[in-house]
Design an enzyme around this catalytic site. Sequence first.
Site, short mmCIF file in Angstrom:
data_model
loop_
_atom_site.label_atom_id
_atom_site.label_comp_id
_atom_site.label_asym_id
_atom_site.label_seq_id
_atom_site.Cartn_x
_atom_site.Cartn_y
_atom_site.Cartn_z
CE LYS A 118 2.73 -6.31 5.43
NZ LYS A 118 2.05 -5.25 4.88
NE ARG B 252 2.65 0.50 12.18
CZ ARG B 252 2.30 0.34 10.71
NH1 ARG B 252 0.83 -0.32 10.87
NH2 ARG B 252 2.62 0.93 9.21
NE ARG C 258 -2.49 -0.50 3.84
CZ ARG C 258 -3.37 0.72 4.19
NH1 ARG C 258 -4.47 0.48 3.97
NH2 ARG C 258 -3.01 0.99 5.28
P1 ATP Z 1 -0.01 -0.71 7.33
O1 ATP Z 1 -0.72 -1.29 8.44
O2 ATP Z 1 -0.66 0.57 6.27
O3 ATP Z 1 -0.90 -1.81 6.33
P2 ATP Z 1 2.82 -1.79 6.56
O4 ATP Z 1 3.71 -1.62 6.77
O5 ATP Z 1 2.08 -3.46 7.21
O6 ATP Z 1 1.65 -0.67 6.77
P3 ATP Z 1 1.81 -1.82 3.79
O7 ATP Z 1 1.66 -0.76 2.80
O8 ATP Z 1 0.69 -2.74 4.25
O9 ATP Z 1 2.95 -1.41 4.67
O10 ATP Z 1 2.78 -3.58 3.41
C1 ATP Z 1 4.20 -2.84 2.52
C2 ATP Z 1 5.41 -2.98 4.10
O11 ATP Z 1 5.04 -4.44 4.09
C3 ATP Z 1 6.66 -2.83 3.43
O12 ATP Z 1 6.73 -1.43 4.13
C4 ATP Z 1 7.16 -3.96 4.08
O13 ATP Z 1 7.49 -3.47 5.90
C5 ATP Z 1 6.99 -4.74 4.23
N1 ATP Z 1 7.25 -5.98 3.23
C6 ATP Z 1 7.37 -5.85 2.44
N2 ATP Z 1 7.68 -7.26 2.10
C7 ATP Z 1 7.11 -7.82 2.68
C8 ATP Z 1 6.94 -9.54 3.42
N3 ATP Z 1 7.29 -9.99 1.78
N4 ATP Z 1 6.85 -9.33 4.23
C9 ATP Z 1 6.37 -8.96 5.19
N5 ATP Z 1 6.49 -7.63 5.39
C10 ATP Z 1 6.87 -7.11 4.37
C1 BTN Z 2 0.76 -4.35 1.76
O1 BTN Z 2 0.57 -5.28 2.44
O2 BTN Z 2 0.68 -3.58 1.67
C2 BTN Z 2 -0.08 -5.70 0.25
C3 BTN Z 2 1.19 -6.30 -0.18
C4 BTN Z 2 0.61 -6.93 -1.65
C5 BTN Z 2 1.44 -8.12 -2.16
C6 BTN Z 2 1.07 -8.28 -3.41
S1 BTN Z 2 2.32 -9.67 -4.34
C7 BTN Z 2 1.20 -9.98 -5.41
C8 BTN Z 2 0.51 -8.59 -5.62
N1 BTN Z 2 1.40 -7.46 -6.94
C9 BTN Z 2 2.08 -6.83 -5.88
O3 BTN Z 2 3.46 -5.73 -6.35
N2 BTN Z 2 1.44 -6.98 -4.65
C10 BTN Z 2 0.83 -7.68 -4.29
#
Ligand code: ATP
Ligand code: BTN
Length: 320
Positions: A183, A314, A119
Site C-alpha cells: 500500500k 484481499r 476507513r
Molecule cells: P481496505 O481494503 O478496507 O481499504 P485497509 O487495510 O487498506 O483495508 P484502510 O482503512 O483503507 O484499511 O486503511 C487503513 C489501514 O492502512 C491501517 O489499518 C493500516 O494498516 C494501513 N496504514 C496506515 N498508515 C499507512 C501508511 N502510511 N501507508 C500504508 N498503509 C498504512
Molecule cells: C485509507 O486507506 O483507509 C485511507 C487513508 C487516508 C489517509 C488520509 S491522510 C490525509 C487525510 N486525513 C486523514 O485523517 N485521512 C486522510
Amino acid sequence: MTPLAHSVLRCLSDGAFHSGESLAQTFGCSRGTIWQAIEHLSQHLPLTIYRVRGQGYRLPHPITWLEPSAIRAGLLGDWQLEVAETIDSTNSALLTRASHGAPHRTALFAEWQTAGRGRHGRQWLAQPGAALTFSLLWRFECGVAGLSGLSLVVGLALVRVLQRLEVPVALKWPNDVLLDGEKLAGILIELSGDALGPSAVVIGIGLNLIHPTGVDQAAAGLENYPMPDRNQLAALLLNELDQVLGQFAKHGFAAFRAEWEASHAWQHQAVDIISAYRPPQPGIALGVDNEGALRLQLGDGQEKLIHAGEVSLRRTLAHS
Ligand code: ATP
Ligand code: BTN
C-alpha cells in the site's frame, strides 16, 4: 513543539550532520539546550533523529517542507490552499470547515497529523515530511447518490500522476494505490449532503514518499523513484484531481471505467471479500461496473456486484 525545537528541525532538514556545537552557535544557546530540543523532537514527533558521537545529529532523509507559494506556483486552477504544521486530521478539519461554508476547491495539507484516519476508524500513520497528507473540499451539485465511483476516480488521478513519473503503481478496489503489491496511498472520502443534493465532499489522501514505520500491513514508499520535490508533486496531484473531479461531476464514473480497469492490480484474479458480518466470500475480480461497484464472479459462475461500504478486498493467497 517549542520554537527552538522547530528551528532545529528546519535546520536538520538538509539530511546532513549538524554538530551540537554548530547548532548551539547558530541559535545562540548551549549544547545542552540543543540536546533538550532534540529530545523534545524525538518525544513529540514520530521522527527518527540519528545521533553520532563526534558528528552530531541528522535526519534519516532530507525534507523539503511544504510551502503554499511553492505549491501555488505549479497549480493550473484556482484553489484555496493551506498548509498546517500540525493538525489532528486534515479530513476532520476540512469537514468542520465545510459545515461552516468553506469554499469549493479548498485544499488543506498537513506536515503532521496527530490523528490521521483511514476507513472504518483505522489509523493512518505518516512521519513529518515523509508523505503527502492532505484533504480537498469539493462541492458537487448532485446528491450523495450520484457520487458512486468517486474513490475510484480519485485513485485514478493519483495513478495517472505517478505513472507519468514512471512509478509502476496499480489500483486496489475501492480506495488504495499499490506499489509492488504494497500500500502506497490511501483515500478516505467523507460526505455531507442528502440523496438529492447538493453535497460537500471531503477527499483525504495519504501518499507515502518514504516507507512508513509502524504500519501493520505491507506498505510502500517512493524512495527508489526519482520524484519532483514535495511542493511540485502536491501541485501535480491537485491539477490532476481538479481535472478528474470536474469530469466526474459531469459524466460520472462510466467515462473512467476502462482506464480504471487497465490499472486494476487484481483484474481477473482470485480475491476474497471480507466483511465484519459474514465469512470471507471468494470469487474472481472481473473489474468494475459503470457505478464503480466490483464485479465478482462467484464459484457457480454467477456475477455479484460488491459495493464499497463496509467490505474490504484481499487477494486470495495461493494454497500450497
Ligand atoms: P481496505 O481494503 O478496507 O481499504 P485497509 O487495510 O487498506 O483495508 P484502510 O482503512 O483503507 O484499511 O486503511 C487503513 C489501514 O492502512 C491501517 O489499518 C493500516 O494498516 C494501513 N496504514 C496506515 N498508515 C499507512 C501508511 N502510511 N501507508 C500504508 N498503509 C498504512
Ligand atoms: C485509507 O486507506 O483507509 C485511507 C487513508 C487516508 C489517509 C488520509 S491522510 C490525509 C487525510 N486525513 C486523514 O485523517 N485521512 C486522510
